[in-house]
Design an enzyme around this catalytic site. Structure first.
Site, PDB file in Angstrom:
ATOM      1  N   GLY A   1       0.798  -1.224   0.000  1.00 35.16           N
ATOM      2  CA  GLY A   1       0.000   0.000   0.000  1.00 35.16           C
ATOM      3  C   GLY A   1       0.833   1.278   0.000  1.00 35.16           C
TER       4      GLY A   1
ATOM      5  N   ASP B   1      -6.079  -1.114 -17.304  1.00 37.96           N
ATOM      6  CA  ASP B   1      -6.327  -0.469 -16.007  1.00 37.96           C
ATOM      7  C   ASP B   1      -5.604   0.878 -15.915  1.00 37.96           C
ATOM      8  OD1 ASP B   1      -4.160  -2.458 -16.020  1.00 37.96           O
ATOM      9  OD2 ASP B   1      -3.697  -1.686 -14.031  1.00 37.96           O
TER      10      ASP B   1
HETATM   11  P1  AMP Z   1       0.260  -0.079 -11.422  1.00 36.57           P
HETATM   12  O1  AMP Z   1       1.177  -1.020 -12.116  1.00 36.57           O
HETATM   13  O2  AMP Z   1       0.948   0.912 -10.530  1.00 36.57           O
HETATM   14  O3  AMP Z   1      -0.696   0.587 -12.346  1.00 36.57           O
HETATM   15  O4  AMP Z   1      -0.594  -0.985 -10.422  1.00 36.57           O
HETATM   16  C1  AMP Z   1      -1.250  -2.157 -10.790  1.00 36.57           C
HETATM   17  C2  AMP Z   1      -2.049  -2.656  -9.603  1.00 36.57           C
HETATM   18  O5  AMP Z   1      -1.179  -2.973  -8.511  1.00 36.57           O
HETATM   19  C3  AMP Z   1      -3.056  -1.674  -9.067  1.00 36.57           C
HETATM   20  O6  AMP Z   1      -4.171  -2.398  -8.623  1.00 36.57           O
HETATM   21  C4  AMP Z   1      -2.330  -1.040  -7.894  1.00 36.57           C
HETATM   22  O7  AMP Z   1      -3.200  -0.524  -6.941  1.00 36.57           O
HETATM   23  C5  AMP Z   1      -1.550  -2.237  -7.355  1.00 36.57           C
HETATM   24  N1  AMP Z   1      -0.336  -1.823  -6.619  1.00 36.57           N
HETATM   25  C6  AMP Z   1       0.794  -1.305  -7.135  1.00 36.57           C
HETATM   26  N2  AMP Z   1       1.697  -1.061  -6.164  1.00 36.57           N
HETATM   27  C7  AMP Z   1       1.131  -1.432  -5.005  1.00 36.57           C
HETATM   28  C8  AMP Z   1       1.547  -1.452  -3.641  1.00 36.57           C
HETATM   29  N3  AMP Z   1       2.757  -1.010  -3.264  1.00 36.57           N
HETATM   30  N4  AMP Z   1       0.685  -1.924  -2.723  1.00 36.57           N
HETATM   31  C9  AMP Z   1      -0.541  -2.357  -3.058  1.00 36.57           C
HETATM   32  N5  AMP Z   1      -0.986  -2.391  -4.321  1.00 36.57           N
HETATM   33  C10 AMP Z   1      -0.166  -1.939  -5.292  1.00 36.57           C
HETATM   34 MG    MG Z   2      -2.186   1.554 -12.508  1.00 40.51          MG
END
Ligand code: AMP
Ligand code: MG
Length: 476
Positions: free
Chosen positions: A121, A246
């Site tokens: 998170g 996404d």
């Molecule tokens: P992203 O690649 O940043 O677009 O994230 C892809 C997914 O992973 C999304 O659902 C984010 O909320 C989740 N996510 C990315 N980093 C974290 C983290 N450090 N803790 C929890 N969820 C994460």
């Molecule tokens: Mg994302």
């Protein structure tokens, strides 16, 4: 102070989780975007830095704010993942500007939610500095994007490959609705899908509300916004890096700055992201990937498209979609042409101008030349490739425009300055070491990217060999 209006919270409760941010006890302000706060009509001038830091790391929850994490799915590198969602973000609420525009205010890196899966998170300081610099620079470059309102050190350490300082980023967006948001509901419930689509139309395309085929029209709008956005990325050499569904906004804004980068030397199929091993999201693939992402949206909306059709016949709706996707292909070609042609001072680019565009790009690639600086230098209306020069000047002569008009168009289309990867890398390194001055200097410097400014000449220099950033990392 901030007058919140929270329409998303009025949606059914399975659309999100109500969850409070959970961050460090000793937040410290890094950067606050006063200009943006004013544009949004936020009345925060009375607050001191500590109070701002407390609000924009989620320690202080303002009255009227109802923090939630939003649910969504997504195709990641082509694979459907049904359960994504805000795993480390909290929507504090929506605000409405004096011009009656609605914006989300969201914290990123502010703690876990039910969508966190194995994630902590959190965010470390690197991605926060990066997104702050890049999103503000993109906005100044005239590219639709989420904006940066605030960056705060949490005072906590975040465990990645190393132990790194934690930070929270405050993002402002016309909405956080993604293609993946529609996939989430489409995979679960036809009723919820309709609620979501009506909400999105209400928010982004209210003029379609009474249209007989509003979902089809909505799809067309979203697709055109997205393709027009990607053509603008192409024009400044921007590579998003993770064009998963996404990370694809239905509002046509650049969202989720991860391993994105600006090209230094022009390479047609350039990839920076360390996780993009197949080059799916290479520079030159971005248009086709955007169209593919729109086909995912069409698929998600399909039950609604069928329901609103006169025929109620699956094959007929598919045919209609196929027709539309042909139009989208040519729409993107034309948008790309418009953006690239203007970089050469061509006011009304035609299909035949692709020859000039491609020849110049090939010249850049063959000679390992810098994309941004080579285009900016064209404003002398001279070029060392004499063959190219003749063709180009003949083309310019066909327009009833003065040299001054041509140069003005080029100077508005070819930035003098962009946030170069090595500069962003240095800002991150300094900030990790506790010194935010370079970060602040960069944010300030990229505010007028089309204006020639000798004081910023240093920032137009290409990286020295040891400074070149070859790869970028998701670094979440
Ligand atoms: P992203 O690649 O940043 O677009 O994230 C892809 C997914 O992973 C999304 O659902 C984010 O909320 C989740 N996510 C990315 N980093 C974290 C983290 N450090 N803790 C929890 N969820 C994460
Ligand atoms: Mg994302």
């Amino acid at each position: 102070m901030i007058k919140f209006s929270n329409t998303y919270c009025e949606l059914p409760e399975n659309f999100f989780e109500e969850v409070l941010p959970s961050v460090g006890e000793t937040p410290e302000l890094m950067h606050f975007n006063n200009e943006l706060a004013q544009e949004l009509g936020l009345d925060l001038a009375v607050l001191n830095e500590q109070e701002l830091a407390n609000i924009f790391c989620g320690k202080t929850i303002l009255e009227g704010s109802n923090p939630i994490a939003m649910a969504y799915s997504g195709h990641q590198f082509g694979q459907f993942n049904p359960s994504l969602g805000d795993g480390r973000a909290h929507l504090l609420g929506e605000v409405i500007t004096a011009e009656q525009q609605r914006f989300d205010i969201q914290l990123k890196g502010s703690g876990r939610s039910r969508y966190s899966r194995r994630g902590d998170g959190r965010s470390w300081l690197g991605p926060v500095v990066r997104e702050y610099i890049l999103s503000e620079a993109m906005s100044a470059l005239g590219i639709p994007t989420t904006r940066a309102l605030c960056a705060v050190r949490t005072g906590e350490e975040v465990l990645r490959e190393d132990t790194l300082p934690g930070a929270v980023f405050t993002r402002v967006a016309s909405s956080h609705l993604r293609v993946g948001t529609f996939e989430y509901f489409s995979a679960r419930s036809a009723d919820d899908l309709k609620i979501m689509a009506d909400y999105a139309i209400d928010r982004h395309d209210p003029d379609l509300k009474n249209h007989k085929q509003k979902y089809f029209e909505f799809l067309k709008r979203v697709a055109r916004r997205k393709l027009s956005l990607v053509s603008k990325w192409m024009g400044i050499g921007f590579i998003h890096g993770v064009m998963n569904t996404d990370n694809t906004s239905i509002a046509g804004i650049t969202i989720d700055y991860g391993p994105c980068a600006f090209m230094d030397n022009y390479v047609e199929n350039k990839v920076y992201s360390s996780i993009d091993r197949q080059g799916r999201y290479a520079y030159s693939n971005q248009g086709q990937i955007a169209i593919w992402n729109m086909s995912v949206l069409a698929n998600a909306l399909f039950p609604l498209l069928l329901d609103e059709s006169e025929s109620k016949n699956t094959d007929k709706v598919i045919l209609k979609l196929q027709e539309e996707f042909k139009h989208l292909d040519s729409f993107y070609q034309q948008e790309y042409l418009n953006v690239m042609g203007k970089k050469f001072g061509i006011f009304r680019p035609a299909y035949s101008d692709l020859a000039i565009i491609n020849e110049f790009l090939k010249h850049l690639e063959d000679n390992h030349l810098d994309f941004t600086n080579s285009f900016r230098k064209l404003n002398t209306l001279d070029h060392d490739n004499k063959l190219f020069l003749r063709k180009w000047q003949d083309r310019l002569a066909e327009q009833a425009k003065t040299s001054a008009e041509v140069i003005e168009l080029m100077n508005q289309s070819n930035p003098f300055i962009i946030p170069r990867n090595h500069q962003v890398a240095k800002a991150i390194e300094d900030s990790v070491g506790g010194d935010d001055s370079y970060f602040k200097y960069l944010v300030q410097s990229y505010k007028k990217p089309f204006v020639q400014n000798e004081a910023l000449d240093d920032l137009t220099l290409t990286p020295r060999p040891e400074e070149i950033v070859h790869q970028t990392f998701c670094g979440t």
